[in-house]
Design a protein around this motif. Structure first.
Motif, PDB file in Angstrom:
ATOM      1  N   ALA A  40       0.815  -1.221   0.000  1.00 30.00           N
ATOM      2  CA  ALA A  40       0.000   0.000   0.000  1.00 30.00           C
ATOM      3  C   ALA A  40       0.843   1.264   0.000  1.00 30.00           C
ATOM      4  O   ALA A  40       0.321   2.358  -0.172  1.00 30.00           O
ATOM      5  CB  ALA A  40      -0.918   0.001   1.217  1.00 30.00           C
ATOM      6  N   ARG A  41       2.115   1.126   0.179  1.00 24.16           N
ATOM      7  CA  ARG A  41       3.010   2.271   0.390  1.00 24.16           C
ATOM      8  C   ARG A  41       2.866   3.355  -0.667  1.00 24.16           C
ATOM      9  O   ARG A  41       2.894   4.524  -0.362  1.00 24.16           O
ATOM     10  CB  ARG A  41       4.449   1.783   0.448  1.00 24.16           C
ATOM     11  N   TYR A  42       2.713   3.024  -1.906  1.00 28.13           N
ATOM     12  CA  TYR A  42       2.711   4.023  -2.973  1.00 28.13           C
ATOM     13  C   TYR A  42       1.346   4.165  -3.640  1.00 28.13           C
ATOM     14  O   TYR A  42       1.263   4.468  -4.818  1.00 28.13           O
ATOM     15  CB  TYR A  42       3.777   3.682  -4.014  1.00 28.13           C
ATOM     16  N   ALA A  68      -6.169  -1.441  10.147  1.00 23.71           N
ATOM     17  CA  ALA A  68      -4.941  -1.269   9.363  1.00 23.71           C
ATOM     18  C   ALA A  68      -5.268  -0.934   7.909  1.00 23.71           C
ATOM     19  O   ALA A  68      -4.643  -0.056   7.311  1.00 23.71           O
ATOM     20  CB  ALA A  68      -4.084  -2.533   9.440  1.00 23.71           C
ATOM     21  N   VAL A  69      -6.257  -1.614   7.339  1.00 27.07           N
ATOM     22  CA  VAL A  69      -6.679  -1.324   5.965  1.00 27.07           C
ATOM     23  C   VAL A  69      -7.203   0.110   5.881  1.00 27.07           C
ATOM     24  O   VAL A  69      -6.819   0.873   4.997  1.00 27.07           O
ATOM     25  CB  VAL A  69      -7.755  -2.329   5.486  1.00 27.07           C
ATOM     26  N   ALA A  70      -8.057   0.482   6.813  1.00 22.52           N
ATOM     27  CA  ALA A  70      -8.610   1.840   6.829  1.00 22.52           C
ATOM     28  C   ALA A  70      -7.498   2.874   6.977  1.00 22.52           C
ATOM     29  O   ALA A  70      -7.492   3.897   6.293  1.00 22.52           O
ATOM     30  CB  ALA A  70      -9.620   1.982   7.957  1.00 22.52           C
ATOM     31  N   GLY A  71      -6.535   2.598   7.844  1.00 20.24           N
ATOM     32  CA  GLY A  71      -5.437   3.525   8.074  1.00 20.24           C
ATOM     33  C   GLY A  71      -4.577   3.745   6.838  1.00 20.24           C
ATOM     34  O   GLY A  71      -4.062   4.838   6.622  1.00 20.24           O
ATOM     35  N   GLU A  72      -4.445   2.725   6.015  1.00 17.47           N
ATOM     36  CA  GLU A  72      -3.645   2.856   4.799  1.00 17.47           C
ATOM     37  C   GLU A  72      -4.359   3.673   3.718  1.00 17.47           C
ATOM     38  O   GLU A  72      -3.715   4.344   2.921  1.00 17.47           O
ATOM     39  CB  GLU A  72      -3.300   1.479   4.219  1.00 17.47           C
ATOM     40  N   THR A  76      -6.833   8.249   0.652  1.00 20.45           N
ATOM     41  CA  THR A  76      -6.503   8.095  -0.767  1.00 20.45           C
ATOM     42  C   THR A  76      -7.525   7.325  -1.575  1.00 20.45           C
ATOM     43  O   THR A  76      -7.693   7.598  -2.763  1.00 20.45           O
ATOM     44  CB  THR A  76      -5.141   7.394  -0.928  1.00 20.45           C
ATOM     45  N   ALA A  77      -8.205   6.360  -1.002  1.00 22.22           N
ATOM     46  CA  ALA A  77      -9.067   5.474  -1.792  1.00 22.22           C
ATOM     47  C   ALA A  77     -10.424   6.106  -2.089  1.00 22.22           C
ATOM     48  O   ALA A  77     -11.035   6.740  -1.238  1.00 22.22           O
ATOM     49  CB  ALA A  77      -9.276   4.155  -1.064  1.00 22.22           C
ATOM     50  N   ILE A 102     -12.888   3.775   8.479  1.00 21.22           N
ATOM     51  CA  ILE A 102     -12.638   4.867   7.528  1.00 21.22           C
ATOM     52  C   ILE A 102     -13.486   6.080   7.896  1.00 21.22           C
ATOM     53  O   ILE A 102     -13.006   7.212   7.897  1.00 21.22           O
ATOM     54  CB  ILE A 102     -12.908   4.424   6.078  1.00 21.22           C
ATOM     55  N   ARG A 103     -14.742   5.851   8.209  1.00 23.05           N
ATOM     56  CA  ARG A 103     -15.622   6.950   8.598  1.00 23.05           C
ATOM     57  C   ARG A 103     -15.075   7.674   9.830  1.00 23.05           C
ATOM     58  O   ARG A 103     -14.984   8.903   9.854  1.00 23.05           O
ATOM     59  CB  ARG A 103     -17.036   6.421   8.854  1.00 23.05           C
ATOM     60  N   GLN A 104     -14.654   6.921  10.840  1.00 26.81           N
ATOM     61  CA  GLN A 104     -14.100   7.523  12.057  1.00 26.81           C
ATOM     62  C   GLN A 104     -12.816   8.296  11.758  1.00 26.81           C
ATOM     63  O   GLN A 104     -12.625   9.407  12.262  1.00 26.81           O
ATOM     64  CB  GLN A 104     -13.815   6.445  13.105  1.00 26.81           C
TER      65      GLN A 104
END
Length: 121
Positions: A40-42, A68-72, A76-77, A102-104
């Motif tokens: 997910a870095r780039y 972790a998914v939400a934080g990445e 951007t998504a 993601i909402r939070q």
């Protein structure tokens, strides 16, 4: 400037970042989390994310994987699609959890920006 020919409408093109966590060799939650972070870095802003989970990754998912998914990707998504092998109930809770986080995170981010703007203004 060229005007588009109505016979040939514009083609919609979107960037999708494919996060592939389907390798058979995941033995720990740490491996899954590290691989998510590395891939997910780039990621680009406004991209669609396709997160592919394999059986090995699902069997060792960390408790905070949705966070972790939400934080990445919360900034951007534009869309996150989670794919899993058939026969798993994981997608139900995982998708809801990612969406909730993601909402939070977006609400917290907006609050932080508003506070900074009020102080700077």
């Amino acid at each position: 400037m060229n005007t588009p020919d109505p016979q040939f409408p514009d083609v919609q093109v979107a960037l999708a970042v494919d996060i592939d966590l389907t390798a058979p060799g995941y033995y720990s939650a740490r491996q899954v989390s590290d691989d998510l972070r590395d891939q997910a870095r780039y990621s680009a802003e406004g991209c669609e994310v396709v997160l592919r989970l394999g059986r090995a990754a699902i069997s060792v998912l960390p408790l905070e994987f949705a966070r972790a998914v939400a934080g990445e990707f919360y900034l951007t998504a534009s869309r996150i699609t989670i794919t899993v092998p058939g026969g798993h109930r994981t997608p139900d809770w995982l998708a809801r959890d990612v969406q909730r986080h993601i909402r939070q995170m977006r609400e917290d981010h907006a609050r932080m920006i508003a506070q900074y703007s009020a102080k700077a203004g």
